[in-house]
Design a protein around this motif. Structure first.
Motif, PDB file in Angstrom:
ATOM      1  N   PHE A 184      -1.034 -18.663  14.822  1.00 29.46           N
ATOM      2  CA  PHE A 184      -0.531 -18.523  16.191  1.00 29.46           C
ATOM      3  C   PHE A 184      -1.513 -19.150  17.181  1.00 29.46           C
ATOM      4  N   ILE A 185      -0.971 -19.861  18.162  1.00 28.24           N
ATOM      5  CA  ILE A 185      -1.775 -20.503  19.200  1.00 28.24           C
ATOM      6  C   ILE A 185      -1.231 -20.094  20.566  1.00 28.24           C
ATOM      7  N   GLU A 186      -2.132 -19.726  21.463  1.00 28.01           N
ATOM      8  CA  GLU A 186      -1.761 -19.425  22.846  1.00 28.01           C
ATOM      9  C   GLU A 186      -1.965 -20.682  23.680  1.00 28.01           C
ATOM     10  N   GLU A 187      -0.920 -21.111  24.380  1.00 27.80           N
ATOM     11  CA  GLU A 187      -1.036 -22.315  25.192  1.00 27.80           C
ATOM     12  C   GLU A 187      -0.172 -22.207  26.442  1.00 27.80           C
ATOM     13  N   THR A 188      -0.820 -22.339  27.603  1.00 28.73           N
ATOM     14  CA  THR A 188      -0.134 -22.320  28.911  1.00 28.73           C
ATOM     15  C   THR A 188       0.923 -21.235  29.010  1.00 28.73           C
ATOM     16  N   GLY A 189       0.505 -20.024  28.710  1.00 29.13           N
ATOM     17  CA  GLY A 189       1.385 -18.877  28.897  1.00 29.13           C
ATOM     18  C   GLY A 189       2.425 -18.673  27.815  1.00 29.13           C
ATOM     19  N   ARG A 190       2.360 -19.409  26.741  1.00 29.15           N
ATOM     20  CA  ARG A 190       3.319 -19.205  25.651  1.00 29.15           C
ATOM     21  C   ARG A 190       2.583 -19.149  24.325  1.00 29.15           C
ATOM     22  N   THR A 191       3.249 -18.561  23.339  1.00 28.28           N
ATOM     23  CA  THR A 191       2.685 -18.476  21.992  1.00 28.28           C
ATOM     24  C   THR A 191       3.457 -19.415  21.077  1.00 28.28           C
ATOM     25  N   VAL A 192       2.710 -20.234  20.349  1.00 31.34           N
ATOM     26  CA  VAL A 192       3.311 -21.122  19.357  1.00 31.34           C
ATOM     27  C   VAL A 192       2.914 -20.597  17.980  1.00 31.34           C
ATOM     28  N   GLY A 193       3.880 -20.438  17.098  1.00 30.64           N
ATOM     29  CA  GLY A 193       3.611 -19.924  15.757  1.00 30.64           C
ATOM     30  C   GLY A 193       4.030 -20.899  14.679  1.00 30.64           C
ATOM     31  N   VAL A 194       3.231 -20.986  13.632  1.00 29.29           N
ATOM     32  CA  VAL A 194       3.522 -21.847  12.497  1.00 29.29           C
ATOM     33  C   VAL A 194       3.360 -21.034  11.213  1.00 29.29           C
ATOM     34  N   LEU A 195       4.299 -21.201  10.311  1.00 32.18           N
ATOM     35  CA  LEU A 195       4.224 -20.579   8.994  1.00 32.18           C
ATOM     36  C   LEU A 195       3.985 -21.677   7.968  1.00 32.18           C
ATOM     37  N   SER A 196       2.912 -21.548   7.196  1.00 29.12           N
ATOM     38  CA  SER A 196       2.574 -22.540   6.169  1.00 29.12           C
ATOM     39  C   SER A 196       2.475 -21.843   4.819  1.00 29.12           C
ATOM     40  N   TYR A 197       3.098 -22.438   3.803  1.00 33.87           N
ATOM     41  CA  TYR A 197       3.019 -21.856   2.469  1.00 33.87           C
ATOM     42  C   TYR A 197       3.310 -22.927   1.431  1.00 33.87           C
ATOM     43  N   LEU A 198       2.948 -22.640   0.206  1.00 32.97           N
ATOM     44  CA  LEU A 198       3.252 -23.524  -0.913  1.00 32.97           C
ATOM     45  C   LEU A 198       4.481 -22.995  -1.635  1.00 32.97           C
ATOM     46  N   TRP A 199       5.409 -23.878  -1.943  1.00 30.97           N
ATOM     47  CA  TRP A 199       6.582 -23.454  -2.697  1.00 30.97           C
ATOM     48  C   TRP A 199       6.891 -24.499  -3.752  1.00 30.97           C
ATOM     49  N   ARG A 200       6.797 -24.071  -5.014  1.00 30.96           N
ATOM     50  CA  ARG A 200       7.030 -24.954  -6.153  1.00 30.96           C
ATOM     51  C   ARG A 200       6.155 -26.199  -6.067  1.00 30.96           C
ATOM     52  N   GLY A 201       4.897 -25.955  -5.717  1.00 33.19           N
ATOM     53  CA  GLY A 201       3.922 -27.025  -5.676  1.00 33.19           C
ATOM     54  C   GLY A 201       3.993 -27.913  -4.458  1.00 33.19           C
ATOM     55  N   ARG A 202       4.828 -27.569  -3.480  1.00 34.26           N
ATOM     56  CA  ARG A 202       4.996 -28.390  -2.295  1.00 34.26           C
ATOM     57  C   ARG A 202       4.570 -27.612  -1.055  1.00 34.26           C
ATOM     58  N   ALA A 203       3.807 -28.275  -0.185  1.00 33.58           N
ATOM     59  CA  ALA A 203       3.378 -27.648   1.061  1.00 33.58           C
ATOM     60  C   ALA A 203       4.540 -27.620   2.049  1.00 33.58           C
ATOM     61  N   VAL A 204       4.802 -26.447   2.599  1.00 38.99           N
ATOM     62  CA  VAL A 204       5.881 -26.278   3.575  1.00 38.99           C
ATOM     63  C   VAL A 204       5.285 -25.744   4.872  1.00 38.99           C
ATOM     64  N   ARG A 205       5.634 -26.336   5.990  1.00 33.34           N
ATOM     65  CA  ARG A 205       5.201 -25.852   7.305  1.00 33.34           C
ATOM     66  C   ARG A 205       6.421 -25.689   8.191  1.00 33.34           C
ATOM     67  N   LYS A 206       6.582 -24.510   8.775  1.00 29.26           N
ATOM     68  CA  LYS A 206       7.730 -24.245   9.622  1.00 29.26           C
ATOM     69  C   LYS A 206       7.287 -23.697  10.971  1.00 29.26           C
ATOM     70  N   ARG A 207       7.837 -24.244  12.006  1.00 26.89           N
ATOM     71  CA  ARG A 207       7.631 -23.706  13.332  1.00 26.89           C
ATOM     72  C   ARG A 207       8.417 -22.398  13.454  1.00 26.89           C
ATOM     73  N   ILE A 208       7.813 -21.375  14.004  1.00 30.50           N
ATOM     74  CA  ILE A 208       8.470 -20.078  14.176  1.00 30.50           C
ATOM     75  C   ILE A 208       9.295 -20.119  15.456  1.00 30.50           C
ATOM     76  N   PRO A 209      10.580 -19.771  15.413  1.00 25.79           N
ATOM     77  CA  PRO A 209      11.416 -19.795  16.619  1.00 25.79           C
ATOM     78  C   PRO A 209      10.817 -18.962  17.749  1.00 25.79           C
ATOM     79  N   ALA A 210      10.982 -19.442  18.973  1.00 25.76           N
ATOM     80  CA  ALA A 210      10.345 -18.814  20.127  1.00 25.76           C
ATOM     81  C   ALA A 210      10.770 -17.367  20.327  1.00 25.76           C
ATOM     82  N   ASP A 211      12.018 -17.032  19.956  1.00 22.33           N
ATOM     83  CA  ASP A 211      12.505 -15.684  20.233  1.00 22.33           C
ATOM     84  C   ASP A 211      11.911 -14.628  19.312  1.00 22.33           C
TER      85      ASP A 211
END
Length: 325
Positions: A184-211
């Motif tokens: 999670f990153i705080e930037e200009t009054g908002r929070t940005v979230g990222v989920l990172s994980y490995l799945w079946r040997g592949r790196a996956v990164r997903k932005r977390i919806p704002a809501d």
């Protein structure tokens, strides 16, 4: 065929049943697992017996047979709605496990089969596309009611519902998540979230919806390191644990909670709202190579908007839910 207590409609040899299949099934303590594995293994033998009447015994199947059975036959069944992805992947797991057992036995005793067996299933993943049934899709009012009830009943089930519905994660991915996968990153009054994980040997990164980013941040920040979902003993929540908790929720509230239904509803909504952004949707859901190639120090390394934010749904923040009541 019914010999010595085992039943099958194809004429498999006593050698296969007594020296290969039964010893393999004997490794599993659960009667349910033994039954499912036997059913799936005999099913592929039955298919090839009826389709060609030769080379149908499991140890005779080669890579072309494996690819045709899972890549053509079962994939077409999924597309027609005659089989589910869950069932087909279960069949592949059974075949892969039995083939690995035969490979190990063949290596230790080459005379067992008379040839060196090599599993044709070990590098396979089932990539079928499931037919989308709409008769069980939840209505908007039912989703709102379910989420509200889950939030007051069980925080973990509520978070699992959000990850299914808004981030379109499958149950096996959800149960594998750990605290350090969230950023999670705080930037200009908002929070940005990222989920990172490995799945079946592949790196996956997903932005977390704002809501839901604040909801997830509050939940994850209050946890110790390790799995974000745990049972009452502090161990990682398993699929069996989750099933029991869903049953208790249903018994206590009279409502039903199926993460797969929420995920399906979320997918349909996003596709419906963004018909011209299918590439972005594929990237976000993991159907393509990856959503984000690199996440660096600057936020502009991530897409400025999250594709899941473009759906018609928005989870109310805690203060909004309180005011709404």
């Amino acid at each position: 065929m019914d010999k010595k207590g085992y039943k099958t409609e194809v004429p498999l040899s006593d050698f296969f049943m007594e020296n290969l299949l039964m010893p393999f099934l004997g490794k599993y303590k659960s009667p349910r697992t033994r039954h499912l594995y036997q059913t799936h293994i005999l099913a592929i033998c039955t298919y090839f017996y009826h389709s060609r009447r030769e080379r149908y015994s499991f140890e005779q199947l080669d890579i072309r047979d494996a690819q045709y059975y899972f890549g053509t036959y079962l994939s077409s069944q999924c597309e027609r709605g005659e089989a589910s992805l869950y069932t087909c992947r279960g069949k592949l797991t059974a075949c892969r496990s039995f083939a690995a057992y035969l490979e190990e036995m063949s290596a230790s005793d080459p005379a067992l089969l008379g040839f060196t067996y090599v599993s044709p299933f070990k590098d396979m993943y089932f990539q079928g596309v499931e037919f989308i049934r709409t008769d069980h899709i939840l209505l908007d009012k039912d989703i709102d009611k379910t989420l509200s009830c889950l939030e007051s009943y069980d925080t973990q089930l509520f978070i699992i519902a959000l990850l299914s519905f808004r981030m379109l994660l499958t149950q096996d991915v959800i149960l594998s998540l750990k605290k350090d996968y969230f950023f999670f990153i705080e930037e200009t009054g908002r929070t940005v979230g990222v989920l990172s994980y490995l799945w079946r040997g592949r790196a996956v990164r997903k932005r977390i919806p704002a809501d839901i980013v604040e909801i997830l941040k509050d939940y994850v920040s209050g946890l110790s390191d390790g799995p974000i979902f745990r049972n009452r003993y502090g161990n990682a929540l398993t699929m069996a644990n989750l099933t029991r908790r869903k049953i208790r929720f249903e018994e206590a509230t009279g409502m039903y909670f199926y993460p797969a239904q929420l995920r399906k509803k979320g997918l349909i909504d996003i596709v419906g709202q963004n018909p011209d952004a299918l590439d972005d949707i594929e990237l976000y859901t993991g159907l393509s190579k990856k959503m984000i190639e690199v996440y660096g120090n600057a936020l502009d390394r991530i897409a400025p908007e999250c594709i899941a934010d473009k759906g018609s749904y928005r989870i109310l923040q805690v203060k909004e839910r309180r005011n709404d009541t």
